[in-house]
Design an enzyme around this catalytic site. Structure first.
Site, PDB file in Angstrom:
ATOM      1  N   GLU A 207      39.465  96.409  63.930  1.00 49.99           N
ATOM      2  CA  GLU A 207      38.706  95.440  62.183  1.00 49.99           C
ATOM      3  C   GLU A 207      38.177  93.922  62.507  1.00 49.99           C
ATOM      4  O   GLU A 207      37.786  93.741  61.829  1.00 49.99           O
ATOM      5  CB  GLU A 207      39.654  95.369  61.184  1.00 49.99           C
TER       6      GLU A 207
ATOM      7  N   TYR B 225      46.656 103.927  60.055  1.00 49.94           N
ATOM      8  CA  TYR B 225      45.508 103.994  61.134  1.00 49.94           C
ATOM      9  C   TYR B 225      46.118 105.170  61.685  1.00 49.94           C
ATOM     10  O   TYR B 225      46.820 105.175  62.310  1.00 49.94           O
ATOM     11  CB  TYR B 225      46.222 102.259  61.761  1.00 49.94           C
ATOM     12  N   VAL B 226      45.498 105.581  62.758  1.00 53.84           N
ATOM     13  CA  VAL B 226      45.491 106.357  64.093  1.00 53.84           C
ATOM     14  C   VAL B 226      45.029 105.584  64.989  1.00 53.84           C
ATOM     15  O   VAL B 226      43.934 105.950  64.991  1.00 53.84           O
ATOM     16  CB  VAL B 226      44.687 108.289  63.572  1.00 53.84           C
TER      17      VAL B 226
ATOM     18  N   GLY C 153      40.027 112.886  64.726  1.00 49.69           N
ATOM     19  CA  GLY C 153      39.238 113.827  64.674  1.00 49.69           C
ATOM     20  C   GLY C 153      40.167 114.797  64.438  1.00 49.69           C
ATOM     21  O   GLY C 153      39.279 115.798  64.486  1.00 49.69           O
TER      22      GLY C 153
ATOM     23  N   GLY D 122      42.578 115.466  62.165  1.00 51.57           N
ATOM     24  CA  GLY D 122      42.703 115.833  61.509  1.00 51.57           C
ATOM     25  C   GLY D 122      44.150 115.125  60.246  1.00 51.57           C
ATOM     26  O   GLY D 122      44.810 114.854  59.640  1.00 51.57           O
TER      27      GLY D 122
ATOM     28  N   ASN E 237      33.091 100.625  57.712  1.00 50.76           N
ATOM     29  CA  ASN E 237      33.786 101.329  58.386  1.00 50.76           C
ATOM     30  C   ASN E 237      33.568 102.955  58.057  1.00 50.76           C
ATOM     31  O   ASN E 237      35.071 103.386  56.957  1.00 50.76           O
ATOM     32  CB  ASN E 237      35.735 100.865  58.110  1.00 50.76           C
TER      33      ASN E 237
ATOM     34  N   TYR F 108      37.756 109.009  52.922  1.00 48.70           N
ATOM     35  CA  TYR F 108      38.450 108.485  50.901  1.00 48.70           C
ATOM     36  C   TYR F 108      37.451 109.392  50.310  1.00 48.70           C
ATOM     37  O   TYR F 108      38.561 109.635  49.686  1.00 48.70           O
ATOM     38  CB  TYR F 108      38.637 107.687  50.985  1.00 48.70           C
TER      39      TYR F 108
END
Length: 147
Positions: free
Chosen positions: A27, A83-84, A90, A92, A121, A128
């Site tokens: 970020e 967060y991933v 990508g 899932g 973002n 979302y």
């Protein structure tokens, strides 16, 4: 790849804090992180977290949340951070973490599920919106820090 979504424990705090710092980098605001691992332990009663964990026990994602009260609707779940790690995006995993948050909000009888997203973002906005959120662009964030 078998990824497990599970409730975080205090043993996960170092990995979660690592994800928090990665998120701050993503970020473009690493200098704004004033939290610390020590503070997380001290304030552990104020937040909840689910983590995504690989078969090798590596934590690769998180959904950190808390409960709040809004005057117009009542008890709500506020998703502070989802967060991933970049290498796992990508696949899932963000959707699986969101599904877990919806499950928690419903089980806790929340009337609202709220989060914030940076206006640039687009991958997060897409997630979302796909999850059913209304991305409202009329409200401004108002923060007062360093109390």
């Amino acid at each position: 790849m078998d990824i497990k979504i599970r409730k975080a424990t205090e043993n996960d705090f170092p990995a979660i804090f690592g994800l928090i710092t990665e998120l701050a980098e993503y970020e473009k605001s690493p200098e704004k992180v004033s939290n610390s691992l020590e503070l997380m332990y001290e304030q552990k009663d104020y937040f909840n977290c689910y983590v995504a964990e690989t078969e090798e026990k590596e934590i690769i994602g998180m959904a950190l949340y808390y409960f709040s009260y809004y005057t117009w609707v009542g008890k709500s779940l506020y998703l502070d951070d989802l967060y991933v790690k970049e290498a796992y995006r990508g696949n899932g995993l963000g959707t699986r973490l969101m599904d877990k948050m919806f499950e928690v909000a419903k089980a806790e009888n929340c009337k609202r599920f709220r989060l914030q997203v940076l206006n640039w973002n687009q991958p997060a906005i897409n997630l979302y919106e796909k999850s059913g959120f209304n991305v409202d662009k009329t409200w401004y964030n108002c923060d007062f820090e360093d109390l």
